[in-house]
Each structure stands twice: as structure tokens, then as C-alpha cells.
Design a protein around this motif. Structure first.
Motif, PDB file in Angstrom:
ATOM      1  N   SER A  51      35.939  29.063  34.274  1.00 59.10           N
ATOM      2  CA  SER A  51      36.041  29.147  32.814  1.00 59.10           C
ATOM      3  C   SER A  51      37.147  30.096  32.391  1.00 59.10           C
ATOM      4  O   SER A  51      37.394  31.108  33.026  1.00 59.10           O
ATOM      5  N   ARG A  52      37.823  29.753  31.298  1.00 56.44           N
ATOM      6  CA  ARG A  52      38.880  30.607  30.782  1.00 56.44           C
ATOM      7  C   ARG A  52      38.333  31.910  30.200  1.00 56.44           C
ATOM      8  O   ARG A  52      38.998  32.930  30.194  1.00 56.44           O
ATOM      9  N   SER A  53      37.139  31.866  29.694  1.00 55.39           N
ATOM     10  CA  SER A  53      36.645  32.994  28.906  1.00 55.39           C
ATOM     11  C   SER A  53      36.081  34.138  29.745  1.00 55.39           C
ATOM     12  O   SER A  53      36.209  35.300  29.387  1.00 55.39           O
ATOM     13  N   SER A  54      35.428  33.849  30.867  1.00 58.26           N
ATOM     14  CA  SER A  54      34.781  34.897  31.645  1.00 58.26           C
ATOM     15  C   SER A  54      35.791  35.676  32.476  1.00 58.26           C
ATOM     16  O   SER A  54      36.839  35.161  32.851  1.00 58.26           O
ATOM     17  N   GLN A  55      35.451  36.921  32.754  1.00 58.36           N
ATOM     18  CA  GLN A  55      36.349  37.756  33.552  1.00 58.36           C
ATOM     19  C   GLN A  55      36.290  37.341  35.021  1.00 58.36           C
ATOM     20  O   GLN A  55      35.230  37.120  35.578  1.00 58.36           O
ATOM     21  N   LYS A  56      37.461  37.253  35.636  1.00 57.19           N
ATOM     22  CA  LYS A  56      37.567  36.886  37.036  1.00 57.19           C
ATOM     23  C   LYS A  56      37.907  38.118  37.867  1.00 57.19           C
ATOM     24  O   LYS A  56      38.493  39.083  37.373  1.00 57.19           O
ATOM     25  N   LYS A  57      37.542  38.052  39.125  1.00 56.39           N
ATOM     26  CA  LYS A  57      37.826  39.158  40.042  1.00 56.39           C
ATOM     27  C   LYS A  57      38.574  38.618  41.252  1.00 56.39           C
ATOM     28  O   LYS A  57      38.179  37.594  41.825  1.00 56.39           O
ATOM     29  N   ILE A  58      39.652  39.312  41.629  1.00 56.36           N
ATOM     30  CA  ILE A  58      40.396  38.903  42.812  1.00 56.36           C
ATOM     31  C   ILE A  58      40.484  40.064  43.793  1.00 56.36           C
ATOM     32  O   ILE A  58      40.526  41.230  43.396  1.00 56.36           O
ATOM     33  N   LEU A  59      40.481  39.717  45.057  1.00 55.55           N
ATOM     34  CA  LEU A  59      40.624  40.695  46.133  1.00 55.55           C
ATOM     35  C   LEU A  59      42.000  40.525  46.748  1.00 55.55           C
ATOM     36  O   LEU A  59      42.353  39.433  47.205  1.00 55.55           O
ATOM     37  N   CYS A  60      42.796  41.595  46.754  1.00 59.17           N
ATOM     38  CA  CYS A  60      44.148  41.579  47.314  1.00 59.17           C
ATOM     39  C   CYS A  60      44.195  42.474  48.549  1.00 59.17           C
ATOM     40  O   CYS A  60      43.831  43.652  48.478  1.00 59.17           O
ATOM     41  N   LEU A  61      44.665  41.919  49.661  1.00 60.89           N
ATOM     42  CA  LEU A  61      44.664  42.632  50.936  1.00 60.89           C
ATOM     43  C   LEU A  61      46.081  42.775  51.486  1.00 60.89           C
ATOM     44  O   LEU A  61      46.769  41.789  51.749  1.00 60.89           O
ATOM     45  N   ASP A  62      46.509  44.030  51.667  1.00 58.95           N
ATOM     46  CA  ASP A  62      47.819  44.325  52.235  1.00 58.95           C
ATOM     47  C   ASP A  62      47.915  43.863  53.686  1.00 58.95           C
ATOM     48  O   ASP A  62      46.909  43.672  54.373  1.00 58.95           O
ATOM     49  N   GLY A  63      49.154  43.772  54.171  1.00 53.76           N
ATOM     50  CA  GLY A  63      49.391  43.610  55.593  1.00 53.76           C
ATOM     51  C   GLY A  63      49.325  44.960  56.286  1.00 53.76           C
ATOM     52  O   GLY A  63      49.196  46.002  55.646  1.00 53.76           O
TER      53      GLY A  63
END
Length: 307
Positions: free
Chosen positions: A9-21
Motif C-alpha cells: 500500500s502507498r499509505s502505510s509506512q514501509k521498512k527496509i533493511l540495508c546491509l553493507d559489504g
């Protein structure tokens, strides 16, 4: 494919996990995430809506996105059993030589491990959106691989390309005959690139980002001594580490995303700066670094995710 992940959904907040090398040092992120799972009672794959990684971090991110794996499961692919396969020394590599004529490791063992995990699965088979990137050496540009825009790319090709670290592994040829090297050449912290694509993939700009590093080399370098260094001298004194230092990207991300961005990282301390030290002593130090991160950032991370 434009309707891929249309449940988002466009409205709800999303969470992303970013992992370095960071080679074996990325194990610290898995130690931290394993602790996050045990303390929160939730799997990492359920806490985040998208997984982004570069270099060794692309393998970890791909496992979470593709297989719904626990952090403990992903960590098994960094056990001594698998590291011995991945880091199978090239016949031509000479430990005694300062200038190596060939990459240190062969590709075969690394590809065997990627085949075991992902088989021939393509990015559109991902359970959660995934993104990584590499550097196209013939066209001198970055290449981004993700679940929406490059669904036909296999997981093993995407991860192999993103983690083809110069001097460690050979350049990697994709199915379209392009040649790739490690995504860390572009930046070792994938947050900004990832966010630029995540907005359209997740169909939202309301995004929280948990970014996890692999330790920072803060050892002082002698300015006076450096005036006498040529190529070998700079290689001995971590010129690659300096080129791959992406903390400026962390500073920019923190300024742009403010309370929606949390960075987990610290100086390396006693952890070896090299990406491939899989000695028992160094692996224990990496584990301790991950646990120290939890002591410092654990409660803040749980609060960050749950709010």
C-alpha cells in the motif's frame, strides 16, 4: 511486472533493511539480527518490507528476501564449512608476492554455495522485494538488480556480480555477456541507491531504513610516511579500505531521512580490516563486535522498528 508486489500500500509506512559489504565482517550484522529476532520474537524477514545489500551484504539481503530465512540460517552460510568453499585459493595466487598476478580466490566454490542456496531462482520469485548492484566495467556504469525492474536475473548472478571484489574474486560475466565487479566500488553503504529504487518498488515515500555496517577501520595512517608510497605502499596501507569508506553516505542519509534512519556500526577495534580473515580468533572478534552493537543499539532498534 508493474503490478509486482501490488499488495503493498502507498499509505502505510514501509521498512527496509540495508546491509553493507565487508566480507567475513558482515557476520557481525547477522549476529546483531539474530539477537534482534530472539528479543523481538519476530523473524527479520517479517519485520522488513524490502532487503537491500551490496557485496557480501547482498548475499545476506538476498537470503532474507528469497528464502524467508532466519538470521541463524543465513549465518550458517558463513560457517567454516562454507567459507572453505567460498574462499578456495587460486592455484596462481602467491602469498609471498606483494603484487598478485591473479585474483586470490576462484569462482567455483562461491558459485557452488550460491547454487545450493538459490538454485536457478530468478528475482521475481523473491518473497520480499530485493535489490543489489554491481559495477559494469566495460560500460563504466553501475548496474542495479531488483525484483521489479530486472525480474529475469537469477539470484546467484545478482549476488555473484555484486560480490566480485577486485583482487579477491574474478570479474563476473552475466548472462547478457556484460562483466561486473563488486558493488562496493560504487558505494559500500547501499542506503541512498536503495532508497531511490525502493520508492517505486514499494510504491511509497514513507520509508524507514535500518542500515547495518561492517566496522570502520580507524587505524591512523602516517601522513609523513605516505609521501614516500607508490602503488605497493598504498595497497599495504589500506588504500582500498579508504576508497570504500562510505561513512559520508551515512552522514547524508542521516541528514535526509532524520528519525526514519538508524545506522548500526562502530570502529573495527581488534577485528582484522581484511575481508577474508576467517581465523577462529578473528571470527570470534567479529561475533563480539555484533554483540557489542546489540548492547549499544538493541533497545533503540526494537523501538525504531515497532514505532
Amino acid at each position: 511486472m508493474k503490478n509486482f508486489f501490488s499488495f503493498l500500500s502507498r499509505s502505510s509506512q514501509k521498512k527496509i533493511l540495508c546491509l553493507d559489504g565487508g566480507g567475513v565482517r558482515t557476520i557481525a550484522a547477522l549476529v546483531f539480527l539474530k539477537k534482534l529476532e530472539s528479543e523481538s520474537g519476530k523473524k527479520v524477514s517479517d519485520m522488513f518490507d524490502m532487503f537491500i545489500g551490496t557485496s557480501a551484504g547482498s548475499l545476506n539481503a538476498a537470503c532474507f528476501a528469497y528464502g524467508d530465512f532466519s538470521a541463524e540460517k543465513v549465518k550458517t552460510y558463513w560457517s567454516k564449512k562454507y567459507l572453505d568453499k567460498i574462499m578456495k585459493s587460486s592455484f596462481f595466487w602467491d602469498k609471498a608476492s606483494l603484487i598478485q598476478a591473479r585474483p586470490r580466490y576462484e569462482n567455483e566454490g562461491r558459485m557452488d554455495v550460491l547454487n545450493e542456496i538459490f538454485k536457478d531462482s530468478t528475482l521475481d520469485k523473491s518473497k520480499k522485494p530485493f535489490l543489489c548492484y554491481a559495477y559494469d566495467i566495460e560500460n563504466r556504469t553501475h548496474s542495479v538488480f531488483d525484483s521489479l525492474n530486472t525480474p529475469e536475473i537469477t539470484f546467484k548472478d545478482a549476488v555473484a556480480a555484486s560480490s566480485a571484489a577486485p583482487m579477491y574474486f574474478p570479474s563476473y560475466q552475466m548472462q547478457d555477456k556484460s562483466w561486473m565487479i563488486d558493488g562496493s566500488i560504487i558505494t559500500n553503504n547501499p542506503t541512498l541507491i536503495g532508497y531511490a529504487y525502493a520508492k517505486s518498488i514499494l510504491e511509497s515515500e514513507n520509508i524507514k531504513i535500518l542500515s547495518i555496517g561492517s566496522g570502520q577501520n580507524k587505524k591512523k595512517i602516517s601522513g609523513e610516511a605516505s609521501t614516500k608510497w607508490g602503488g605497493v605502499g598504498w595497497l599495504r596501507n589500506d588504500i582500498m579500505g579508504m576508497l570504500l569508506d562510505s561513512e559520508i553516505h551515512n552522514d547524508i542519509s542521516a541528514d535526509i531521512f532524520k528519525k526514519n534512519y538508524l545506522r548500526i556500526n562502530s570502529p573495527l577495534g581488534k577485528v582484522n580490516k581484511f575481508l577474508d580473515d576467517d581465523s577462529e580468533e578473528n571470527l570470534e572478534r567479529i561475533h563480539l563486535m555484533g554483540m557489542e552493537w546489540w548492547t549499544r543499539y538493541g533497545e533503540e532498534t526494537i523501538s525504531f522498528i515497532e514505532k
